[in-house]
Design a protein around this motif. Sequence first.
Motif, PDB file in Angstrom:
ATOM      1  N   ARG A 143      -4.141   3.151   6.072  1.00 21.76           N
ATOM      2  CA  ARG A 143      -4.325   1.753   5.716  1.00 21.76           C
ATOM      3  C   ARG A 143      -5.752   1.509   5.210  1.00 21.76           C
ATOM      4  NH1 ARG A 143      -0.416  -1.821   7.619  1.00 21.76           N
ATOM      5  NH2 ARG A 143       1.106  -0.951   9.094  1.00 21.76           N
ATOM      6  N   ASP A 144      -5.916   0.386   4.526  1.00 25.09           N
ATOM      7  CA  ASP A 144      -7.248  -0.050   4.092  1.00 25.09           C
ATOM      8  C   ASP A 144      -7.905  -0.818   5.230  1.00 25.09           C
ATOM      9  OD1 ASP A 144      -8.380   0.704   1.717  1.00 25.09           O
ATOM     10  OD2 ASP A 144      -7.141  -0.637   0.519  1.00 25.09           O
ATOM     11  N   ALA A 150      -3.735  -4.458   7.754  1.00 26.95           N
ATOM     12  CA  ALA A 150      -4.388  -3.885   6.573  1.00 26.95           C
ATOM     13  C   ALA A 150      -3.344  -3.261   5.648  1.00 26.95           C
ATOM     14  CB  ALA A 150      -5.415  -2.841   6.995  1.00 26.95           C
ATOM     15  N   PRO A 151      -3.540  -3.370   4.323  1.00 26.20           N
ATOM     16  CA  PRO A 151      -2.565  -2.817   3.371  1.00 26.20           C
ATOM     17  C   PRO A 151      -2.401  -1.306   3.546  1.00 26.20           C
ATOM     18  CG  PRO A 151      -4.135  -4.267   2.265  1.00 26.20           C
ATOM     19  CD  PRO A 151      -4.660  -4.047   3.652  1.00 26.20           C
ATOM     20  N   ARG A 153      -1.952   2.388   2.185  1.00 25.28           N
ATOM     21  CA  ARG A 153      -2.360   3.097   0.976  1.00 25.28           C
ATOM     22  C   ARG A 153      -1.590   4.386   0.749  1.00 25.28           C
ATOM     23  NH1 ARG A 153      -8.811   3.297   0.268  1.00 25.28           N
ATOM     24  NH2 ARG A 153      -8.097   4.546  -1.487  1.00 25.28           N
ATOM     25  N   VAL A 179       6.296  -1.511   1.019  1.00 25.07           N
ATOM     26  CA  VAL A 179       5.359  -1.177  -0.057  1.00 25.07           C
ATOM     27  C   VAL A 179       6.140  -0.799  -1.309  1.00 25.07           C
ATOM     28  CG1 VAL A 179       3.581  -0.419   1.553  1.00 25.07           C
ATOM     29  CG2 VAL A 179       5.216   1.255   0.664  1.00 25.07           C
ATOM     30  N   VAL A 183       2.398   3.165  -3.777  1.00 21.65           N
ATOM     31  CA  VAL A 183       1.962   3.842  -2.548  1.00 21.65           C
ATOM     32  C   VAL A 183       2.618   5.219  -2.503  1.00 21.65           C
ATOM     33  CG1 VAL A 183       2.035   3.812  -0.021  1.00 21.65           C
ATOM     34  CG2 VAL A 183       1.635   1.686  -1.298  1.00 21.65           C
TER      35      VAL A 183
END
Length: 211
Positions: A143-144, A150-151, A153, A179, A183
């Motif tokens: 994640r970010d 958090a998004p 990745r 997602v 991704v």
Amino acid sequence: MQSQDRDLALNYAIAELRLSIAFITLHFLEVKAGFREDQPRGSDGRWSGGAGTVIVTRKDKTGDPKIDRNTDTIIDVVREIVEITNPGRGALYGVIIHTKVAARLRELNLPGIGRHGIEQSFSAGDLVRYGLDGSVRTDVILRDGRTAAAPIRAIWDLKTGNARLTPARARELREAAGVDDSVPVIEVHVSRGITVKNLSLSSAMIEVVIP
């Protein structure tokens, strides 16, 4: 109602028995393989000793340095675990490799993955209880940030033996995690040597594929 309660209690008892057998078997295989908590580690903190070598046969890059760096780390962890684990095949071997890899990654507490980004379950884009009926399980999530909000990745999927990551499975993982195709779903596939005429083939291959 009492009958349903008895059935539920019986199902829980069976599940606990299966889990106990799996951990007993895992402990037995670790002892047989010479794995010990006091086994010496190298300067990088990884276990030293044990038989076998691992060859990375293919490694696809995403072009994102953070994702690719984590792929390299995950490969290193899988290599470490494969080298200290007896060769095997089938579902139990896959459980053993997944369990050991997950434990080691939690120890490392990698940025963006942490201790909670390992072995999670998702349903319709939401994080749910691990193993919940109808949910989809992931092996590693990047994640970010360190929070569950958090998004995402990248997603890694660890496969052993003949199991492979199919486009349909990659699609299922993305849909469950909420997602899109941007991704990457990265497969780390482990193929370990088998025993032939009492001779253990100690080579192993790790193949990384991004569908």
